[in-house]
Design a protein around this motif. Structure first.
Motif, mmCIF file in Angstrom:
data_model
loop_
_atom_site.group_PDB
_atom_site.id
_atom_site.type_symbol
_atom_site.label_atom_id
_atom_site.label_comp_id
_atom_site.label_asym_id
_atom_site.label_seq_id
_atom_site.Cartn_x
_atom_site.Cartn_y
_atom_site.Cartn_z
ATOM 1 N N LEU A 22 -4.601 4.396 7.315
ATOM 2 C CA LEU A 22 -6.052 4.283 7.339
ATOM 3 C C LEU A 22 -6.447 2.984 8.032
ATOM 4 C CD1 LEU A 22 -6.835 5.413 3.681
ATOM 5 C CD2 LEU A 22 -6.964 6.770 5.762
ATOM 6 N N PRO A 23 -7.581 2.968 8.734
ATOM 7 C CA PRO A 23 -8.000 1.738 9.421
ATOM 8 C C PRO A 23 -8.447 0.668 8.434
ATOM 9 C CG PRO A 23 -9.664 3.438 9.646
ATOM 10 C CD PRO A 23 -8.487 4.077 8.971
ATOM 11 N N ARG A 24 -8.441 -0.580 8.872
ATOM 12 C CA ARG A 24 -8.848 -1.698 8.004
ATOM 13 C C ARG A 24 -10.302 -1.571 7.573
ATOM 14 N NH1 ARG A 24 -5.764 -5.108 6.080
ATOM 15 N NH2 ARG A 24 -7.247 -6.804 6.066
ATOM 16 N N ALA A 25 -11.125 -0.940 8.398
ATOM 17 C CA ALA A 25 -12.541 -0.768 8.038
ATOM 18 C C ALA A 25 -12.707 0.116 6.806
ATOM 19 C CB ALA A 25 -13.317 -0.174 9.210
ATOM 20 N N SER A 26 -11.710 0.932 6.482
ATOM 21 C CA SER A 26 -11.808 1.774 5.285
ATOM 22 C C SER A 26 -11.805 0.923 4.016
ATOM 23 C CB SER A 26 -10.676 2.800 5.241
ATOM 24 O OG SER A 26 -9.425 2.171 5.070
ATOM 25 N N TYR A 80 -8.057 -4.629 -5.542
ATOM 26 C CA TYR A 80 -6.715 -4.103 -5.354
ATOM 27 C C TYR A 80 -6.641 -2.678 -4.819
ATOM 28 C CZ TYR A 80 -5.410 -8.240 -7.932
ATOM 29 O OH TYR A 80 -5.245 -9.546 -8.316
ATOM 30 N N VAL A 81 -7.434 -1.769 -5.345
ATOM 31 C CA VAL A 81 -7.311 -0.355 -4.976
ATOM 32 C C VAL A 81 -7.543 -0.106 -3.482
ATOM 33 C CG1 VAL A 81 -8.285 1.945 -5.352
ATOM 34 C CG2 VAL A 81 -7.731 0.502 -7.301
ATOM 35 N N PRO A 82 -8.584 -0.669 -2.855
ATOM 36 C CA PRO A 82 -8.757 -0.400 -1.416
ATOM 37 C C PRO A 82 -7.582 -0.876 -0.558
ATOM 38 C CG PRO A 82 -10.776 -1.296 -2.328
ATOM 39 C CD PRO A 82 -9.728 -1.413 -3.392
ATOM 40 N N LYS A 83 -7.038 -2.051 -0.875
ATOM 41 C CA LYS A 83 -5.884 -2.546 -0.113
ATOM 42 C C LYS A 83 -4.666 -1.660 -0.326
ATOM 43 C CE LYS A 83 -6.934 -7.463 0.117
ATOM 44 N NZ LYS A 83 -6.507 -8.799 -0.302
ATOM 45 N N MET A 84 -4.445 -1.227 -1.556
ATOM 46 C CA MET A 84 -3.300 -0.378 -1.852
ATOM 47 C C MET A 84 -3.440 0.980 -1.169
ATOM 48 S SD MET A 84 -1.313 -2.165 -3.405
ATOM 49 C CE MET A 84 -0.539 -2.730 -4.840
ATOM 50 N N ARG A 85 -4.654 1.547 -1.178
ATOM 51 C CA ARG A 85 -4.866 2.838 -0.535
ATOM 52 C C ARG A 85 -4.607 2.708 0.970
ATOM 53 N NH1 ARG A 85 -7.644 6.462 -3.006
ATOM 54 N NH2 ARG A 85 -9.151 4.988 -3.867
ATOM 55 N N GLN A 86 -5.107 1.651 1.586
ATOM 56 C CA GLN A 86 -4.908 1.464 3.026
ATOM 57 C C GLN A 86 -3.430 1.246 3.349
ATOM 58 O OE1 GLN A 86 -4.329 -1.586 5.072
ATOM 59 N NE2 GLN A 86 -4.737 -0.505 6.967
ATOM 60 N N ARG A 87 -2.737 0.599 2.471
ATOM 61 C CA ARG A 87 -1.324 0.296 2.714
ATOM 62 C C ARG A 87 -0.410 1.497 2.469
ATOM 63 N NH1 ARG A 87 2.141 -4.489 -0.208
ATOM 64 N NH2 ARG A 87 4.049 -4.136 0.948
ATOM 65 N N TYR A 88 -0.676 2.271 1.409
ATOM 66 C CA TYR A 88 0.252 3.321 1.004
ATOM 67 C C TYR A 88 -0.171 4.732 1.388
ATOM 68 C CZ TYR A 88 2.755 -0.197 -1.594
ATOM 69 O OH TYR A 88 3.472 -1.308 -1.944
#
Length: 176
Positions: A22-26, A80-88
Motif C-alpha cells: 500500500l502507498p504511504r499516503a494510505s 500503530y495500526v496504519p503503519k502495520m497495515r501498510q507494512r504487512y
C-alpha cells in the motif's frame, strides 16, 4: 518443476510477479479517518459526563475508565495500526491469480483465480480523493477481497489487468 529466481524450487502454476504494498499516503488517510471517528466518540463521552454531573448528580468515576480505554484504543489505531497495515498488507497479480497476503499474528494468504472474478468495485470518499487514493473490492462467488488505499493510477492498472483477463477467458468460453 522449474527453478525460481532465488534458486528455490517452485510449482509450475505458482503465481509470479512482484509484491505490491500500500502507498504511504494510505497511512495518512487511515489516520484522518480514525481521528474523525474518535473525535465523535470523545464528544459523546464528554456529553455523557456533563449530563451525569449537571443533571443526574452522579459521580462520573466510570467515565475516567472509559476515557482511559478510549485513549488506549485511539493511540493503537492512530499510531500503530496504519503503519502495520501498510507494512504487512501486500498483493500481486499475474496472468492467472490475484494473491493477497496480510496479517501480523495470523497471516492470511488469499489466492483468487482471475477467471472467478465477477465484480470489481472501486470507491473513494472525500478523504481518499484528496490524497488521490481509492479502495478496490474484487468480488467472486465465494466472497470478496478488499484492497484498501490504492493509488488511483495503480487501481486503474490493476482493474484493467483483471478485466482484460476476464474478457479473454469469456471469449475462449464462447468460442467453444
Amino acid at each position: 518443476m522449474k527453478k525460481g529466481k532465488a534458486g528455490d524450487w517452485m510449482q509450475p502454476n505458482q503465481p509470479t510477479g512482484d509484491w505490491q504494498h500500500l502507498p504511504r499516503a494510505s497511512i495518512t488517510a487511515e489516520r484522518q479517518y480514525v481521528g474523525i471517528k474518535y473525535t465523535i466518540y470523545l464528544l459523546l463521552i464528554g456529553t455523557a459526563t456533563v449530563v451525569q454531573i449537571k443533571w443526574l448528580d452522579l459521580s462520573p468515576w466510570w467515565m475516567w475508565i472509559l476515557t482511559g480505554l478510549w485513549t488506549g484504543f485511539f493511540l493503537l489505531q492512530f499510531v500503530y495500526v496504519p503503519k502495520m497495515r501498510q507494512r504487512y498488507f501486500k498483493y500481486r497479480v499475474d496472468d492467472e491469480f490475484l494473491v493477497v497476503e496480510f496479517g501480523i499474528f495470523i497471516l492470511r494468504h488469499v489466492v483468487t483465480p482471475l477467471v472467478k472474478v465477477q465484480i470489481i468495485d472501486t470507491s473513494s470518499g472525500p478523504l481518499l480523493r484528496r490524497l488521490k487514493l481509492m479502495n478496490m473490492s474484487v468480488h467472486t462467488a465465494s466472497g470478496q477481497i478488499e484492497l484498501p488505499g490504492l493509488e488511483v493510477t495503480q487501481a486503474g492498472i490493476l482493474r484493467q489487468r483483471i478485466e482484460r483477463f476476464a474478457k479473454l477467458e469469456e471469449q475462449e468460453e464462447e468460442s467453444l
